[in-house]
Motif scaffolding. Structure first.
Motif, mmCIF file in Angstrom:
data_model
loop_
_atom_site.group_PDB
_atom_site.id
_atom_site.type_symbol
_atom_site.label_atom_id
_atom_site.label_comp_id
_atom_site.label_asym_id
_atom_site.label_seq_id
_atom_site.Cartn_x
_atom_site.Cartn_y
_atom_site.Cartn_z
ATOM 1 N N ASP A 171 -34.337 44.714 -66.100
ATOM 2 C CA ASP A 171 -35.136 43.499 -65.939
ATOM 3 C C ASP A 171 -35.580 42.954 -67.291
ATOM 4 O O ASP A 171 -36.051 43.704 -68.146
ATOM 5 C CB ASP A 171 -36.377 43.781 -65.097
ATOM 6 C CG ASP A 171 -36.025 44.073 -63.655
ATOM 7 O OD1 ASP A 171 -34.939 43.653 -63.212
ATOM 8 O OD2 ASP A 171 -36.836 44.730 -62.974
ATOM 9 N N LYS A 183 -35.841 52.295 -60.610
ATOM 10 C CA LYS A 183 -36.674 51.556 -59.662
ATOM 11 C C LYS A 183 -38.014 51.324 -60.336
ATOM 12 O O LYS A 183 -38.692 52.271 -60.697
ATOM 13 C CB LYS A 183 -36.913 52.377 -58.406
ATOM 14 C CG LYS A 183 -35.830 52.331 -57.393
ATOM 15 C CD LYS A 183 -36.266 53.170 -56.212
ATOM 16 C CE LYS A 183 -35.800 52.561 -54.935
ATOM 17 N NZ LYS A 183 -36.146 53.416 -53.778
ATOM 18 N N PRO A 184 -38.399 50.077 -60.516
ATOM 19 C CA PRO A 184 -39.703 49.822 -61.119
ATOM 20 C C PRO A 184 -40.814 50.206 -60.141
ATOM 21 O O PRO A 184 -40.670 50.044 -58.931
ATOM 22 C CB PRO A 184 -39.705 48.318 -61.384
ATOM 23 C CG PRO A 184 -38.617 47.751 -60.546
ATOM 24 C CD PRO A 184 -37.658 48.854 -60.258
ATOM 25 N N ILE A 185 -41.882 50.772 -60.661
ATOM 26 C CA ILE A 185 -42.998 51.137 -59.793
ATOM 27 C C ILE A 185 -43.880 49.908 -59.585
ATOM 28 O O ILE A 185 -43.969 49.030 -60.439
ATOM 29 C CB ILE A 185 -43.816 52.302 -60.382
ATOM 30 C CG1 ILE A 185 -44.386 51.943 -61.758
ATOM 31 C CG2 ILE A 185 -43.000 53.549 -60.464
ATOM 32 C CD1 ILE A 185 -45.387 52.940 -62.276
ATOM 33 N N GLU A 186 -44.501 49.862 -58.426
ATOM 34 C CA GLU A 186 -45.398 48.759 -58.125
ATOM 35 C C GLU A 186 -46.828 49.213 -58.363
ATOM 36 O O GLU A 186 -47.263 50.231 -57.843
ATOM 37 C CB GLU A 186 -45.226 48.328 -56.669
ATOM 38 C CG GLU A 186 -43.881 47.701 -56.401
ATOM 39 C CD GLU A 186 -43.752 47.224 -54.985
ATOM 40 O OE1 GLU A 186 -44.787 46.870 -54.369
ATOM 41 O OE2 GLU A 186 -42.633 47.173 -54.491
ATOM 42 N N LEU A 187 -47.521 48.462 -59.195
ATOM 43 C CA LEU A 187 -48.920 48.761 -59.467
ATOM 44 C C LEU A 187 -49.802 47.974 -58.525
ATOM 45 O O LEU A 187 -49.592 46.793 -58.296
ATOM 46 C CB LEU A 187 -49.254 48.411 -60.922
ATOM 47 C CG LEU A 187 -48.416 49.134 -61.971
ATOM 48 C CD1 LEU A 187 -48.746 48.592 -63.348
ATOM 49 C CD2 LEU A 187 -48.662 50.621 -61.911
ATOM 50 N N ASN A 188 -50.772 48.640 -57.961
ATOM 51 C CA ASN A 188 -51.674 47.959 -57.017
ATOM 52 C C ASN A 188 -52.896 47.478 -57.707
ATOM 53 O O ASN A 188 -53.460 47.911 -58.556
ATOM 54 C CB ASN A 188 -52.040 48.902 -55.879
ATOM 55 C CG ASN A 188 -50.827 49.224 -55.040
ATOM 56 O OD1 ASN A 188 -49.874 48.473 -55.023
ATOM 57 N ND2 ASN A 188 -50.886 50.327 -54.336
#
Length: 72
Positions: free
Chosen positions: A15, A67-72
């Motif tokens: 990305d 896989k990019p991690i999703e930050l909440n």
């Protein structure tokens, strides 16, 4: 010594062309291949036995990704 494929090709595999992600992916995969020793099996045809070259070839072919991690 130049690693093929070039950086412009490899930047398309992550990305935003983030070189940090690219370097991290290549290093982690090269460590995996290096830990296997002489039994290291590249997922794509590669002329080199160097783990970094094999990792770069796998990334360029799309066999290795992240896989990019999703930050909440």
């Amino acid at each position: 010594m130049m690693i093929k494929p070039g950086i412009s090709t490899l930047e398309k595999c992550v990305d935003d062309g983030c070189r940090y992600i690219l370097v991290t992916m290549a290093a982690k995969r090269a460590r995996m291949l290096g830990a296997e020793g002489d039994e290291a099996e590249c997922l794509v045809p590669c002329d080199s036995t160097n783990p970094v070259s094999m990792a770069v070839a796998e990334i360029a072919s799309g066999k290795v990704g992240y896989k990019p991690i999703e930050l909440n």
